[in-house]
Design a protein around this motif. Structure first.
Motif, short mmCIF file in Angstrom:
data_model
loop_
_atom_site.label_atom_id
_atom_site.label_comp_id
_atom_site.label_asym_id
_atom_site.label_seq_id
_atom_site.Cartn_x
_atom_site.Cartn_y
_atom_site.Cartn_z
N GLY B 199 -3.90 15.42 -15.14
CA GLY B 199 -2.58 16.05 -15.21
C GLY B 199 -1.89 16.18 -13.86
N ALA B 200 -2.38 15.43 -12.86
CA ALA B 200 -1.78 15.51 -11.52
C ALA B 200 -0.78 14.39 -11.31
N LEU B 201 0.20 14.64 -10.44
CA LEU B 201 1.09 13.57 -9.98
C LEU B 201 0.40 12.82 -8.84
N VAL B 202 0.77 11.55 -8.68
CA VAL B 202 0.15 10.75 -7.60
C VAL B 202 1.22 10.17 -6.69
N MET B 203 1.02 10.40 -5.40
CA MET B 203 1.89 9.79 -4.40
C MET B 203 1.04 8.85 -3.54
N ALA B 204 1.59 7.68 -3.21
CA ALA B 204 0.89 6.77 -2.30
C ALA B 204 1.74 6.50 -1.07
N ASP B 205 1.07 6.34 0.05
CA ASP B 205 1.74 6.08 1.33
C ASP B 205 1.75 4.56 1.55
N GLY B 206 2.94 3.99 1.51
CA GLY B 206 3.06 2.55 1.63
C GLY B 206 3.40 2.05 3.02
N ALA B 207 3.32 2.95 4.02
CA ALA B 207 3.76 2.57 5.37
C ALA B 207 3.06 1.31 5.87
N GLN B 208 1.75 1.19 5.58
CA GLN B 208 0.98 0.04 6.06
C GLN B 208 0.76 -1.01 4.97
N LEU B 209 1.34 -0.77 3.81
CA LEU B 209 1.11 -1.66 2.67
C LEU B 209 2.34 -2.54 2.38
N VAL B 210 3.48 -1.90 2.25
CA VAL B 210 4.71 -2.61 1.86
C VAL B 210 5.08 -3.75 2.82
N PRO B 211 4.86 -3.58 4.14
CA PRO B 211 5.22 -4.70 5.03
C PRO B 211 4.38 -5.96 4.82
N HIS B 212 3.25 -5.83 4.15
CA HIS B 212 2.25 -6.90 4.19
C HIS B 212 1.94 -7.58 2.87
N ARG B 213 2.33 -7.00 1.76
CA ARG B 213 2.02 -7.62 0.46
C ARG B 213 2.94 -7.05 -0.62
N PRO B 214 3.06 -7.76 -1.74
CA PRO B 214 3.94 -7.25 -2.80
C PRO B 214 3.41 -5.93 -3.35
N VAL B 215 4.34 -5.02 -3.59
CA VAL B 215 3.98 -3.71 -4.16
C VAL B 215 4.90 -3.46 -5.35
N ASP B 216 4.33 -2.98 -6.44
CA ASP B 216 5.10 -2.69 -7.64
C ASP B 216 4.73 -1.27 -8.10
N VAL B 217 5.62 -0.34 -7.83
CA VAL B 217 5.28 1.07 -8.13
C VAL B 217 5.14 1.31 -9.63
N GLN B 218 5.82 0.47 -10.42
CA GLN B 218 5.69 0.65 -11.89
C GLN B 218 4.35 0.13 -12.38
N ALA B 219 3.96 -1.06 -11.88
CA ALA B 219 2.67 -1.60 -12.30
C ALA B 219 1.53 -0.69 -11.84
N LEU B 220 1.71 -0.06 -10.67
CA LEU B 220 0.67 0.84 -10.16
C LEU B 220 0.71 2.20 -10.86
N ASP B 221 1.77 2.42 -11.64
CA ASP B 221 1.94 3.68 -12.39
C ASP B 221 1.99 4.90 -11.46
N LEU B 222 2.62 4.72 -10.30
CA LEU B 222 2.73 5.83 -9.35
C LEU B 222 3.85 6.78 -9.74
N ASP B 223 3.80 7.98 -9.18
CA ASP B 223 4.86 8.96 -9.42
C ASP B 223 5.78 9.10 -8.22
N LEU B 224 5.20 9.01 -7.02
CA LEU B 224 5.98 9.09 -5.79
C LEU B 224 5.41 8.08 -4.80
N PHE B 225 6.27 7.65 -3.88
CA PHE B 225 5.84 6.61 -2.95
C PHE B 225 6.70 6.69 -1.70
N GLY B 226 6.11 6.40 -0.54
CA GLY B 226 6.89 6.42 0.69
C GLY B 226 6.59 5.19 1.53
N TYR B 227 7.59 4.71 2.26
CA TYR B 227 7.34 3.69 3.28
C TYR B 227 8.43 3.78 4.33
N THR B 228 8.31 2.97 5.35
CA THR B 228 9.20 3.14 6.49
C THR B 228 9.77 1.79 6.94
#
Lengths: 159, 415
Positions: B199-228
């Motif tokens: 029953g928890a929400l999930v946030m992932a930190d994409g600062a080191q991820l988004v620059p380097h590979r495709p990311v799909d927040v819907q496929a990952l079923d995330l609730d919150l996400f950040g990058y820079t």
């Protein structure tokens, strides 16, 4: 750009490879102060024993880069056996050499030269650290042990 | 997995980045610190320059052509930021912040204060950047909340063996998508599943991820996400927070001021619609334009290809380092392992990272030395600092070869 030979003088590398006064002292009578450099994670633990106004013993532990470790080693050798007044004067001179007035704020105490000129006689090996000024990021490494020493002297005086 | 060199022209890519042409004391710069901040291609610099030269006015205010165009260009950056991570409703769900640190502070300050009361539990990991620890510790100073940390195992990966127990009773789980120290890429799927079961929400930190590979927040079923922005070829001063619209709607505002309001009276205010509710004051307009240009640049090359190039180069770097320097201790997974990014942190015998970095600089090689804003992780690794090499789309084997030569000089100096 300044050359590396200005920074890594042979005497500095010697103190780094064979640090003087490594170890710990019993507290009390010694005081124990930890210093941290948040920039690089260096830490120093300074044990200082002051007897009758004289630095009767000093030991250093902790870990850090060649500049912070050699500065601490040279400092320990320079202050051991000196009276507290002389040690405080040496701290002022060292900070002046690093272009830092003792208050920590630059250019608010008039020209730094007035704070304490570098006297090769009393400065000895410490003069080798002069080249650090050309590498501004490393000044904090060189002054870490000296800032810790100020705290240790204050605590020893308060006891 | 391996791509042909003809499909990925690293020499051409390198030439798009003016800073990489810089010569320092006769040495061409070898930039191996993109995990701290990447460099920018001409297209980003030109887009920002063009914006200031032809289109600058404040956004969402003026009723004149330039202001409307500035607003459009600012909002285009937002849409690109959402497209890059496949956000379902970017026009409402992408909040432009100063950086990812601000995104975390925003979430901890608003969602955290509204939802985490005495006795609440949140879950972080041992390998988090300070940006995903300190805002929660600040909340913990005010409230009696519990923070659990998913530990890392001896393989430098998150130890997920006790996951269900770890997230039990938690309201929020926040984990890094890729470690800025270890080079590990988090297996988010089991964490998201366990957190949602609890029953928890999930946030992932994409600062080191988004620059380097495709990311799909819907496929990952995330609730919150950040990058820079500045780690993916964009300017400094712009970060991205994405969250599901329903979550953002419920969150109280963050900073107060212009733009974030619907109406203000002397005794109260109502908030603006999403996403502007969270964007008080004049936003980073040129930075949004630059972010959009950076995203277009990455999309044109293709993040799949960038990921494949980085994987090959990371293997080459790990092999070269281990082959030349038996004393090296690498804090992270070895070559040719799954979910391994181009961040390589290491201990170089007894030589302090500051000394390593200083001598490398003399050879034009830029690396990071220090605790990488992850002091709890450094303690877990039993070191004060590491030297960190990080690889990006513009690095090549020659860069690694220069690094090896320079490290040989380091070894000679401190032997």
């Amino acid at each position: 750009m300044a050359g590396l030979e200005d920074l890594y003088r042979e005497i500095i590398l010697d103190h780094y490879r064979s640090p003087r006064n490594r170890g710990e002292l019993a507290t009390p009578p010694a005081v124990r102060i930890e210093g941290f450099n948040p920039l690089c994670g260096d830490e120093i633990v300074l044990y200082l024993e002051v007897t009758d106004g004289v630095v009767s013993d000093v030991k250093i532990s902790g870990q850090g880069c060649s500049i912070s470790q050699s500065s601490a080693s040279m400092m320990s050798a320079a202050i051991k056996g000196k009276d507290v007044g002389e040690v405080r004067a040496l701290i002022r001179s060292f900070k002046a050499m690093m272009s830092i007035p003792e208050s920590g704020h630059e250019h608010d105490d008039g020209p730094v030269e007035e704070i304490g000129p570098i006297d090769p006689e009393t400065f000895g090996e410490l003069a080798a650290l002069q080249g650090v000024v050309k590498f501004p990021v490393r000044i904090k490494c060189a002054t870490l042990s000296w800032n810790t020493l100020v705290q240790a002297l204050d605590e020893a005086a308060a006891n | 997995m391996a791509i042909k060199q003809s499909e990925y022209d690293v020499t051409k890519i390198k030439s798009d980045f003016p800073l990489l042409d810089r010569v320092q004391d006769g040495n061409k710069i070898v930039f191996l610190d993109s995990a701290a901040s990447s460099q920018r291609p001409y297209s980003v610099l030109e887009a920002m320059d063009d914006y200031y030269k032809t289109t600058h006015a404040n956004v969402h205010r003026g009723v004149y052509a330039i202001a409307e165009e500035a607003t459009r260009r600012y909002e285009e950056g937002r849409l690109a930021a959402g497209r890059l991570i496949n956000a379902p409703d970017p026009a409402r769900e992408i909040i432009l912040t100063k950086n990812v640190t601000e995104a975390y502070n925003l979430v901890a300050y608003t969602w955290g204060r509204a939802n985490l009361h005495d006795g609440a539990v949140i879950v972080l990991t041992e390998s988090e950047h300070h940006a995903n620890i300190v805002p929660w510790l600040m909340l913990k100073q005010e409230r009696d909340i519990t923070i659990r940390y998913i530990p890392i195992g001896d393989d430098f990966r998150l130890d997920l063996s006790n996951l269900d127990e770890m997230v039990k009773g938690a309201k929020f789980v926040s984990v890094t998508g890729a470690s800025n120290v270890l080079g590990t890429i988090t297996d988010l799927e089991p964490i998201v599943k366990a957190a949602h079961r609890a029953g928890a929400l999930v946030m992932a930190d994409g600062a080191q991820l988004v620059p380097h590979r495709p990311v799909d927040v819907q496929a990952l079923d995330l609730d919150l996400f950040g990058y820079t922005g500045h780690k993916l070829l964009g300017p400094t001063g712009i970060g991205v927070l994405w969250a599901r619209a329903a979550i953002l709607e419920e969150m109280p505002p963050f900073l107060g001021g212009g733009e974030m309001i619907n109406d203000v009276r002397l005794d109260g205010f109502t908030t603006n619609e999403l996403p502007w509710k969270f964007e008080a004051g004049t936003p980073p307009i040129a930075e949004s334009v630059g972010l959009g240009a950076a995203i277009r640049y990455l999309e044109e090359i293709g993040l799949e290809k960038i990921a494949a190039h980085e994987a090959e180069l990371t293997n080459y770097a790990l092999d070269s380092l281990c082959e030349h320097f038996p004393e090296i201790e690498i804090f992270g997974p070895g070559a040719r392992t799954e979910r391994r990014g181009g961040v390589i942190s290491f201990r170089f015998g007894d030589i302090h990272p500051h000394d390593v970095s200083q001598v490398l600089d003399q050879h034009g090689v830029c690396v990071r030395a220090g605790h990488h804003c992850a002091k709890p992780l450094m303690r877990r690794l039993g070191v004060n600092a590491t030297t960190r090499v990080s690889l990006y789309l513009y690095n090549d084997e020659h860069d690694v070869d220069v690094l090896i030569e320079a490290l040989t000089a380091v070894k000679k100096m401190f032997a």
